[in-house]
Design an enzyme around this catalytic site. Sequence first.
Site: not given
Length: 372
Positions: A127, A149, A191, A233, A243, A247, A251, A254, A258, A271
Site C-alpha cells: 500500500r 503520476k 515537452e 510543472k 488533475e 493540471r 496535457n 497529448h 496518445h 512520446h
Amino acid sequence: MHEEGTARVVRVALGKDSYDIVIGRGLAAQIGAFVRERNYSRQALIVTDTNVGPLYGEKTAETLRQAGLSPFIYTVPAGEPSKSLAVAEGIYTAVIEHGLDRKSPVFALGGGVVGDLAGFIASTYMRGVPFIQLPTSLLAQVDSSVGGKVAVNHALGKNLIGCFYQPDAVFIDLALMETLPAREISTGLGEIVKYGIIYDEAFFTFLEQHQQEVLSLTPEAAVHMIARSCEIKAAVVSQDEKEAGLRRILNYGHTMAHAIEQETGYVRYNHGEAVAIGMVGAADISRQLGLIDAATAVRTTALIASLGLPTQAEGCTEDKMYEEIFHDKKTVNGKVHWVLMDRIGHTQIRSDVPECVVRQAMERVLKHGAAV
C-alpha cells in the site's frame, strides 16, 4: 527555486507530500546525504532498464551502499512494452523474495517508462513504500518524474491503470545525459516547448532565440530549460495535484499524441515526438476556432520543426485517430476535453470542439505537417 552547493533546487509544494527536485552535475553526494537523513529500511530496490542499467546501475547501487542501504537491481527490457501488469508482477515477486518492507525505498533509474513503472510498484507494494526518482532522459527529467503520476499501460490504452503518488525526491544529474542519443534529446524538447506554449511566453521566446544551445545541451541552456520546465510543472501540480482542473493544461498536445502512439503501437514515435505532432494538431484546432491567428500557429509549428521534432503523423489514418481520442483519459461522458491555446503562454479547456474541426486538424497533420 534556490541554490544548494552547485545544484539548483525546485520545491514542489504539496503540504505533507512536498519534495525537492535537485538539478546538478554529479549528484552522488547529495543522494547519499538525502538517504542517510531518512528512516529507510536497509533493503532497497533499483528499477532500471537494459539501456541504462549497464551504464549507471552499479554506480547507483554503490552510492546507495555507501549511504547504508542494501539495494538490488531489477532490470526490465527498454521500451514502452515494459509498462505492463505482467512486468509489474515480476517485480512484485522479486521484492517479496528480497524481503522489502514498508520502509524499503524504490529508486527509479531510467526514463519515463522506468519512472512510471517503478512508481506504480512503489505506490502499490504494501500500500505504498518510499519512492525516489533518478531520471536519466531529458523527457523524464522535465515531465514524468515531476508531479506524481504513476501508471502502467493496458492493451486498450496508455496509462489507464495507475494513481497519483508523490516521490520523496527527484535527483536530475546532468552527467547522465551525456550518453543520450540525439533522438532522445529531441523527444525531451517536445515537452519543454509545451511548457512555453501553455504557461510562459518568455520561456518560449528563449527556446526560439537559443535553438543551437538548446539542441547541443550547453550547460547553461540545459540547466535553465530543465529548471524552468520543472518550476512550471511544479507550480501547476502544487495548485492541482489530482488533475481536478488546472493540471489538465499539462496535457496540451497529448490527446492527439496518445491516439498516434496507440495506432502506431508505441513503436514508430516516442512520446515526445507524438506530443510534438499533437501540439501541431492542437494549434490548428485553436486556429480554426479563432482562439489564435494563423501566425501564432505557424510560430509554434516552426519552433517544433526547428528542434528536430516531427510535425506530421506518418503511418496513421484519420478515422482510427479520431476513434482513439475517445479512449483518452480526458474524455468524460463521451466528450473530449481539449487543451487549446488562446495565446502563447496561456490555454483554455474546451469540450465543444466540433467533429469536423478535429478531423480537419487531423487531416492536415496527416497530409501536410509543417507545411500548413
